[in-house]
Scaffold this motif. Structure first.
Motif, PDB file in Angstrom:
ATOM      1  N   TYR A 138      29.021  40.448  34.355  1.00  0.00           N
ATOM      2  CA  TYR A 138      28.532  41.564  35.148  1.00  0.00           C
ATOM      3  C   TYR A 138      27.090  41.848  34.770  1.00  0.00           C
ATOM      4  O   TYR A 138      26.719  41.793  33.598  1.00  0.00           O
ATOM      5  N   ILE A 139      26.289  42.171  35.787  1.00  0.00           N
ATOM      6  CA  ILE A 139      24.855  42.342  35.583  1.00  0.00           C
ATOM      7  C   ILE A 139      24.458  43.781  35.859  1.00  0.00           C
ATOM      8  O   ILE A 139      24.902  44.382  36.852  1.00  0.00           O
ATOM      9  N   THR A 140      23.641  44.348  34.987  1.00  0.00           N
ATOM     10  CA  THR A 140      23.065  45.676  35.186  1.00  0.00           C
ATOM     11  C   THR A 140      21.575  45.604  34.887  1.00  0.00           C
ATOM     12  O   THR A 140      21.086  44.610  34.329  1.00  0.00           O
ATOM     13  N   LEU A 141      20.836  46.655  35.242  1.00  0.00           N
ATOM     14  CA  LEU A 141      19.461  46.753  34.786  1.00  0.00           C
ATOM     15  C   LEU A 141      19.461  46.878  33.266  1.00  0.00           C
ATOM     16  O   LEU A 141      20.390  47.423  32.676  1.00  0.00           O
ATOM     17  N   ALA A 142      18.413  46.402  32.633  1.00  0.00           N
ATOM     18  CA  ALA A 142      18.375  46.375  31.172  1.00  0.00           C
ATOM     19  C   ALA A 142      18.261  47.764  30.557  1.00  0.00           C
ATOM     20  O   ALA A 142      18.773  48.001  29.470  1.00  0.00           O
ATOM     21  N   SER A 143      17.610  48.693  31.264  1.00  0.00           N
ATOM     22  CA  SER A 143      17.389  50.014  30.681  1.00  0.00           C
ATOM     23  C   SER A 143      16.929  50.998  31.741  1.00  0.00           C
ATOM     24  O   SER A 143      16.572  50.614  32.869  1.00  0.00           O
ATOM     25  N   ASP A 144      16.901  52.278  31.354  1.00  0.00           N
ATOM     26  CA  ASP A 144      16.338  53.312  32.220  1.00  0.00           C
ATOM     27  C   ASP A 144      14.874  53.031  32.523  1.00  0.00           C
ATOM     28  O   ASP A 144      14.390  53.329  33.619  1.00  0.00           O
ATOM     29  N   ASP A 145      14.160  52.467  31.558  1.00  0.00           N
ATOM     30  CA  ASP A 145      12.733  52.196  31.764  1.00  0.00           C
ATOM     31  C   ASP A 145      12.515  51.257  32.949  1.00  0.00           C
ATOM     32  O   ASP A 145      11.573  51.434  33.732  1.00  0.00           O
ATOM     33  N   VAL A 146      13.372  50.257  33.071  1.00  0.00           N
ATOM     34  CA  VAL A 146      13.259  49.325  34.202  1.00  0.00           C
ATOM     35  C   VAL A 146      13.472  50.070  35.520  1.00  0.00           C
ATOM     36  O   VAL A 146      12.731  49.872  36.490  1.00  0.00           O
TER      37      VAL A 146
END
Length: 227
Positions: free
Chosen positions: A71-79
């Motif tokens: 499963y893939i998510t964005l790496a962080s809130d910063d992204v």
């Protein structure tokens, strides 16, 4: 060669149309599979896998393995913040990929920005809390004051139970459709989750749209009056 961070590499990663579609799909905050992201990008699974490898190498996404599945998510809130700001820049300069559709008014009214509320409802909440002194932006960071803590506690949100204690409690994020700030950080995430838990709002499946019920809309407007 100039010293400092290499923004050209990140720009190249985000600038590819297929990878841009993948990253935009992950702005829903959901963990998606490679097959789902291939569909969002309009490419084959093999091509999507190649794009995902580059995005992971560039620290823009995170791949989580659960058994045989990934499963893939964005790496962080910063992204997410960078992507939201780029969407605002693109919208402001007329760089739109499609003509406005019937769902655009709902997207502009209320949507999820990775894990917090965005759109008109998001900026209204932010402006209302700033105007009443609940949020303070006089220093370098956005902070929640004593009155703000009382307000969110009375609203029913337990600040002590908010996840990711190392992340900032409050953070402003530039809204792409309103071109103004909305509330991010652990508080922004917690408030959106609270709206969903109380039945004020829910997410539209396969979309970033947040839809408020009539009762939820009325309760939101009472809690966050326009400044």
């Amino acid at each position: 060669m100039k010293d400092g961070p290499d923004i050209s590499r990140l720009g190249a990663l985000i600038g590819d149309p297929a990878r841009a579609n993948i990253l935009t799909a992950l702005m829903s905050g959901k963990a998606l599979t490679a097959s789902e992201l291939a569909g969002e990008a309009g490419v084959t699974l093999q091509t999507a896998s190649s794009h995902l490898a580059k995005l992971e190498q560039g620290a823009l996404i995170r791949v989580r393995r659960e058994g045989r599945h990934k499963y893939i998510t964005l790496a962080s809130d910063d992204v997410a913040h960078v992507l939201e700001a780029m969407m605002g820049l693109a919208a402001g300069s007329g760089q739109l990929r499609t003509r406005p559709g019937p769902r655009d008014p709902e997207m502009r009214h209320a949507r999820i920005c990775y894990n917090h509320l965005a759109g008109d409802m998001g900026t209204r909440m932010y402006d209302s809390m700033i105007a009443r002194g609940f949020l303070d932006h006089s220093g370098d960071a956005l902070t929640l004051g004593a009155q703000g803590r009382t307000f969110v506690t009375d609203l029913g949100l337990d600040l002590d139970t908010l996840p990711s204690p190392r992340a900032p409690l409050c953070r402003d994020c530039l809204d792409w459709s309103e071109r103004r700030s909305h509330l991010a950080g652990r508080l922004g995430r917690g408030l959106l989750a609270h709206f969903e838990t109380t039945g004020w709002a829910s997410r539209v499946p396969d979309s970033r749209i947040i839809r408020f019920t009539p009762r939820g809309q009325a309760a939101f407007e009472a809690a966050f009056p326009a400044p």
